[in-house]
Design a protein around this motif. Structure first.
Motif, PDB file in Angstrom:
ATOM      1  N   ARG A  79      66.302 -93.557  38.394  1.00 45.65           N
ATOM      2  CA  ARG A  79      66.739 -93.809  39.772  1.00 45.65           C
ATOM      3  C   ARG A  79      66.839 -92.514  40.566  1.00 45.65           C
ATOM      4  O   ARG A  79      66.399 -92.438  41.724  1.00 45.65           O
ATOM      5  N   ARG A 120      68.232 -94.963  32.776  1.00 45.90           N
ATOM      6  CA  ARG A 120      68.095 -95.685  34.051  1.00 45.90           C
ATOM      7  C   ARG A 120      68.553 -94.820  35.221  1.00 45.90           C
ATOM      8  O   ARG A 120      67.908 -94.799  36.274  1.00 45.90           O
ATOM      9  N   LYS A 121      69.662 -94.105  35.020  1.00 43.50           N
ATOM     10  CA  LYS A 121      70.173 -93.230  36.075  1.00 43.50           C
ATOM     11  C   LYS A 121      69.176 -92.122  36.389  1.00 43.50           C
ATOM     12  O   LYS A 121      68.963 -91.782  37.563  1.00 43.50           O
ATOM     13  N   ASN A 123      64.218-101.139  33.746  1.00 38.78           N
ATOM     14  CA  ASN A 123      65.469-101.737  33.280  1.00 38.78           C
ATOM     15  C   ASN A 123      65.211-102.748  32.172  1.00 38.78           C
ATOM     16  O   ASN A 123      65.959-102.821  31.187  1.00 38.78           O
ATOM     17  N   TYR A 128      71.974 -96.218  29.916  1.00 38.36           N
ATOM     18  CA  TYR A 128      72.503 -95.908  31.255  1.00 38.36           C
ATOM     19  C   TYR A 128      71.960 -94.581  31.779  1.00 38.36           C
ATOM     20  O   TYR A 128      71.543 -94.487  32.944  1.00 38.36           O
ATOM     21  N   LEU A 129      71.939 -93.568  30.914  1.00 34.38           N
ATOM     22  CA  LEU A 129      71.441 -92.257  31.329  1.00 34.38           C
ATOM     23  C   LEU A 129      69.952 -92.318  31.702  1.00 34.38           C
ATOM     24  O   LEU A 129      69.525 -91.704  32.691  1.00 34.38           O
ATOM     25  N   THR A 182      64.154-100.694  28.888  1.00 36.97           N
ATOM     26  CA  THR A 182      65.271-100.012  28.228  1.00 36.97           C
ATOM     27  C   THR A 182      66.233-101.011  27.595  1.00 36.97           C
ATOM     28  O   THR A 182      66.788-100.751  26.518  1.00 36.97           O
ATOM     29  N   LYS A 183      66.425-102.147  28.247  1.00 34.99           N
ATOM     30  CA  LYS A 183      67.290-103.177  27.671  1.00 34.99           C
ATOM     31  C   LYS A 183      66.717-103.702  26.352  1.00 34.99           C
ATOM     32  O   LYS A 183      67.431-103.833  25.350  1.00 34.99           O
ATOM     33  N   ILE A 232      74.210 -98.012  24.602  1.00 31.16           N
ATOM     34  CA  ILE A 232      74.499 -98.390  25.991  1.00 31.16           C
ATOM     35  C   ILE A 232      74.534 -97.161  26.891  1.00 31.16           C
ATOM     36  O   ILE A 232      73.976 -97.158  28.003  1.00 31.16           O
ATOM     37  N   PHE A 233      75.185 -96.086  26.409  1.00 33.17           N
ATOM     38  CA  PHE A 233      75.272 -94.862  27.202  1.00 33.17           C
ATOM     39  C   PHE A 233      73.899 -94.232  27.399  1.00 33.17           C
ATOM     40  O   PHE A 233      73.571 -93.754  28.497  1.00 33.17           O
ATOM     41  N   THR A 234      73.078 -94.252  26.339  1.00 36.07           N
ATOM     42  CA  THR A 234      71.721 -93.695  26.443  1.00 36.07           C
ATOM     43  C   THR A 234      70.877 -94.476  27.436  1.00 36.07           C
ATOM     44  O   THR A 234      70.158 -93.899  28.256  1.00 36.07           O
TER      45      THR A 234
END
Length: 272
Positions: free
Chosen positions: A33, A29-30, A55, A26-27, A58-59, A22-24
């Protein structure tokens, strides 16, 4: 119990790996962005489309890695995937369609054929606004409010109206017994009326001259559902005015049919 011993317990390991995935995600996607925020070589609509697609990717990848990790504690994956010809054949058949969806989706996306919010017509019979671009399918919000989901591999024809221009194409289906000469006269009058009343909707060139005025296209289809013939009228309008222009043209056609007693086609099963 030491921390190392606690970590070795399967539930704790699975939860830890899930949190890391989940953290990976998020990173990633961030980072994407931030990259789009710091650059300007793509327009905003294109960036939003790519971000939405990223998104989804990555999901999906995060879920795949997580399930592979979990299954690896219960099965010997090498034997599971190579030991059964039947399972391998079934998986190959399934993945054939999935991979084709992925490849066609990437083609549509990176060739800039579709964006979020585009108005599209799918296979000639489904039309609406693209609400979601997934890795395998599109979600189209139709004007009746229904959400239509179509996989990329099932798309044989895609028309995209968001290119600054749209062609309004409306028609009347008249009965076989309707005199074509009378119908032609009425339709020509409707085209002239639309040009006079709704000329502001028409797409114009740099000199202010309409690129394509409202015009009667005569009989564009015979024997429509065994009911009658189609008499069509079209005009090239600005994308932003497409919906409103279509409403106006349909009104003028309906009013002309009423005032001139045109014989509308009816279903053969209609009883009187």
């Amino acid at each position: 119990m030491s921390f190392l011993g606690l970590f070795q317990r399967l539930p704790i390991k699975i939860i830890t790996v899930a949190l890391l995935i989940i953290f990976t995600v998020y990173l990633i996607r961030k980072s994407i962005r931030l990259f789009f925020d710091k650059t300007s070589f793509l327009d905003e609509k294109r960036e939003e489309t790519l971000m939405h697609f990223a998104n989804q990717v990555t999901k999906a990848l995060g879920l795949v890695f997580f399930f592979i990790y979990v299954l690896s504690h219960f099965f010997q994956l090498e034997k599971l995937f190579t030991g059964s010809v039947v399972v391998a054949g079934a998986l190959a058949l399934i993945f054939q369609h999935i991979i084709r969806d992925y490849i066609m989706g990437l083609t549509y996306l990176f060739e800039r054929q579709i964006h979020l919010g585009d108005y599209v017509i799918i296979n000639g019979n489904r039309q609406g606004v693209i609400e979601e671009i997934s890795m395998r399918y599109l979600n189209i919000r139709q004007y009746d409010g229904y959400l239509y989901t179509v996989s990329y591999s099932s798309i044989t024809e895609l028309q995209n109206g968001n290119r600054g221009r749209r062609r309004v194409n409306e028609s009347l289906v008249l009965d076989y017994k309707q005199n074509p000469d009378d119908a032609f006269k009425v339709m020509e009058e409707v085209a002239q009326t639309c040009n006079e009343k709704y000329g502001e909707y028409l797409l114009k060139d740099e000199n202010g001259v309409p690129v394509e005025s409202f015009q009667f296209n005569q009989i564009t289809e015979l024997n429509v559902d065994f009911r009658g013939h189609r008499y069509s009228l079209s005009g090239l309008v600005k994308e932003a005015d497409y919906v409103e222009a279509g409403k106006k043209v349909r009104y003028e056609l309906a009013m002309a049919a009423y005032k001139n007693d045109l014989m509308m086609a009816e279903s053969p099963n209609t009883s009187h």
